[in-house]
Design an enzyme around this catalytic site. Structure first.
Site, short mmCIF file in Angstrom:
data_model
loop_
_atom_site.label_atom_id
_atom_site.label_comp_id
_atom_site.label_asym_id
_atom_site.label_seq_id
_atom_site.Cartn_x
_atom_site.Cartn_y
_atom_site.Cartn_z
N ASP A 221 0.86 -1.19 0.00
CA ASP A 221 0.00 0.00 0.00
C ASP A 221 0.89 1.23 0.00
O ASP A 221 1.96 1.24 0.63
CB ASP A 221 -0.90 0.04 1.24
CG ASP A 221 -2.06 -0.94 1.17
OD1 ASP A 221 -2.19 -1.67 0.15
OD2 ASP A 221 -2.85 -0.97 2.13
N ASP B 289 -6.56 -5.94 7.89
CA ASP B 289 -5.22 -5.67 7.37
C ASP B 289 -4.18 -5.79 8.47
O ASP B 289 -4.37 -5.28 9.57
CB ASP B 289 -5.13 -4.26 6.77
CG ASP B 289 -5.72 -4.16 5.38
OD1 ASP B 289 -5.91 -5.21 4.74
OD2 ASP B 289 -5.97 -3.03 4.93
#
Length: 130
Positions: free
Chosen positions: A79, A108
């Protein structure tokens, strides 16, 4: 739409800044978990995603591996968060549970040390002349 497609589209919409389209892929009772951060639930998730966009925080995603077992999708990805010239890249392992075409759990996991380290490097790079 397969569970994997739902998850890929969710992350791709977020990367494109299409938060309303991303929110449409979330169940109204969705739970979003992040390492060492309080869980967000239901409308809190949509609010957090909309706040990111409103504040000018950019998001990119690089998929490394995606595995699906029924309604569970595992992602191994990088990310990227950005704000102006600042960028922070960190690896994330995500577990998504999809039911009836909507994400019901978004979990996550990432290393805070890696995230903070990348954020510091991004800060230094953002203030140095190009």
């Amino acid at each position: 739409m397969t569970a994997e497609t739902v998850v890929r589209e969710l992350l791709d919409h977020l990367a494109a800044g299409e938060v309303d389209e991303a929110v449409d892929l979330l169940d109204v009772e969705v739970v979003w978990r992040n390492t060492m951060v309080p869980d967000l639930r239901g409308p809190q998730v949509a609010k957090a995603l909309r706040d990111m966009v409103a504040r000018g925080i950019g998001f990119e995603v690089v998929h490394h591996h995606v595995a699906t077992d029924g309604d569970v999708v595992l992602t191994d990805r990088t990310d990227v968060l950005s704000y102006g010239r600042w960028r922070s890249e960190f690896k994330v392992r995500g577990t998504f549970e999809v039911r009836d075409g909507k994400v019901v759990v978004w979990d996550d996991a990432f290393s805070w040390a890696e995230g903070i380290g990348s954020g510091v490097v991004g800060l230094v790079k953002s203030i140095l002349p190009r």
